[in-house]
Design a protein around this motif. Structure first.
Motif, PDB file in Angstrom:
ATOM      1  N   LEU A  41       0.827  -1.208   0.000  1.00 52.75           N
ATOM      2  CA  LEU A  41       0.000   0.000   0.000  1.00 52.75           C
ATOM      3  C   LEU A  41       0.864   1.261   0.000  1.00 52.75           C
ATOM      4  O   LEU A  41       0.516   2.253  -0.614  1.00 52.75           O
ATOM      5  N   GLU A  42       1.984   1.198   0.692  1.00 50.90           N
ATOM      6  CA  GLU A  42       2.842   2.361   0.860  1.00 50.90           C
ATOM      7  C   GLU A  42       3.771   2.598  -0.328  1.00 50.90           C
ATOM      8  O   GLU A  42       4.433   3.621  -0.405  1.00 50.90           O
ATOM      9  N   SER A  43       3.826   1.666  -1.247  1.00 52.64           N
ATOM     10  CA  SER A  43       4.740   1.753  -2.381  1.00 52.64           C
ATOM     11  C   SER A  43       4.366   2.891  -3.321  1.00 52.64           C
ATOM     12  O   SER A  43       3.193   3.206  -3.507  1.00 52.64           O
ATOM     13  N   GLN A  44       5.378   3.488  -3.915  1.00 56.96           N
ATOM     14  CA  GLN A  44       5.169   4.527  -4.925  1.00 56.96           C
ATOM     15  C   GLN A  44       5.569   4.043  -6.318  1.00 56.96           C
ATOM     16  O   GLN A  44       5.562   4.806  -7.268  1.00 56.96           O
ATOM     17  N   GLN A  69      -2.207  10.555  -7.527  1.00 55.84           N
ATOM     18  CA  GLN A  69      -1.823  10.286  -6.139  1.00 55.84           C
ATOM     19  C   GLN A  69      -3.027  10.392  -5.207  1.00 55.84           C
ATOM     20  O   GLN A  69      -3.174   9.592  -4.286  1.00 55.84           O
ATOM     21  N   GLY A  73      -4.474   7.298  -2.994  1.00 56.83           N
ATOM     22  CA  GLY A  73      -4.745   7.394  -1.560  1.00 56.83           C
ATOM     23  C   GLY A  73      -6.157   6.916  -1.229  1.00 56.83           C
ATOM     24  O   GLY A  73      -6.371   6.194  -0.251  1.00 56.83           O
ATOM     25  N   CYS A  76      -6.310   3.034  -1.572  1.00 61.96           N
ATOM     26  CA  CYS A  76      -5.705   2.356  -0.426  1.00 61.96           C
ATOM     27  C   CYS A  76      -6.640   2.397   0.777  1.00 61.96           C
ATOM     28  O   CYS A  76      -6.865   1.375   1.441  1.00 61.96           O
ATOM     29  N   GLN A  77      -7.195   3.563   1.027  1.00 67.18           N
ATOM     30  CA  GLN A  77      -8.096   3.726   2.162  1.00 67.18           C
ATOM     31  C   GLN A  77      -9.334   2.841   2.001  1.00 67.18           C
ATOM     32  O   GLN A  77      -9.735   2.146   2.924  1.00 67.18           O
ATOM     33  N   SER A 177      -0.056  -4.661   3.225  1.00 70.74           N
ATOM     34  CA  SER A 177       0.412  -3.368   3.710  1.00 70.74           C
ATOM     35  C   SER A 177       1.753  -3.575   4.398  1.00 70.74           C
ATOM     36  O   SER A 177       2.185  -4.702   4.601  1.00 70.74           O
ATOM     37  N   ALA A 178       2.395  -2.507   4.797  1.00 68.39           N
ATOM     38  CA  ALA A 178       3.690  -2.614   5.480  1.00 68.39           C
ATOM     39  C   ALA A 178       3.542  -3.406   6.776  1.00 68.39           C
ATOM     40  O   ALA A 178       4.422  -4.178   7.150  1.00 68.39           O
TER      41      ALA A 178
END
Length: 189
Positions: A41-44, A69, A73, A76-77, A177-178
């Protein structure tokens, strides 16, 4: 948070002005596919992949990058919420049925592309995920025009809901996710 149809109009208009031959539905499909395929999820990293696929590898213009972006967001949410909250980024219900149908096909194309970038081993997938991916391949091949009638509206809405639920199913099974990564024990060789 912008409504999905509003986000579709804003991002698709920006892309059209920049002569990018894609739409917001395909962008969200790529993003969700990558997440459902296992991208963190945190990946760009999705930004470079997105530029490769929709802008011939050139960096995305800043305004499109910012909107993408924002959309990422929201994705992901919505994917991590327990209420199956994913809203597909498609045209408003007032748009012609064939425009909405084509946007859904674009979304599915994008999802399949993004998913394939992160998940090449389908042996790990449940039969439900495999079936959903097969159905997505069928949906992606649809090209018949639909009449503007109630039966077609109902059919399109059912397919849209199936795509939405199936994308969440894929994410729930393969997405991470992380915190998921930290919870996995480290293998020592």
């Amino acid at each position: 948070m912008k409504a999905a149809s509003e986000m579709y109009e804003v991002l698709s208009s920006m892309m059209e002005r920049e002569t990018i031959s894609s739409d917001a539905a395909e962008v969200q499909g790529i993003q969700c596919g990558m997440l459902a395929g296992g991208m963190l999820l945190e990946s760009q990293e999705w930004l470079d992949s997105l530029a490769d696929f929709i802008n011939q590898g050139k960096p995305l213009p800043d305004n499109i990058k910012q909107q993408a972006q924002l959309l990422q967001g929201q994705n992901c949410q919505q994917l991590v919420e327990a209420e199956f909250a994913l809203s597909l980024c498609l045209p408003d219900d007032a748009a012609p049925i064939n425009d909405r149908g084509q946007a859904l096909i674009n979304w599915v194309h994008g999802f399949m592309l993004g998913f394939g970038l992160h998940q090449s081993d389908l042996t790990k997938c449940s039969s439900e995920v495999k079936e959903a991916l097969e159905d997505f391949a069928e949906i992606a091949r649809m090209d018949d025009a639909m009449p503007e009638d109630e039966e077609s509206e109902h059919a399109l809405n059912e397919v849209m809901e199936y795509v939405r639920i199936s994308a969440m199913l894929c994410f729930n099974e393969l997405g991470q996710s992380a915190s998921d990564q930290q919870a996995k024990p480290k293998t020592i060789h």
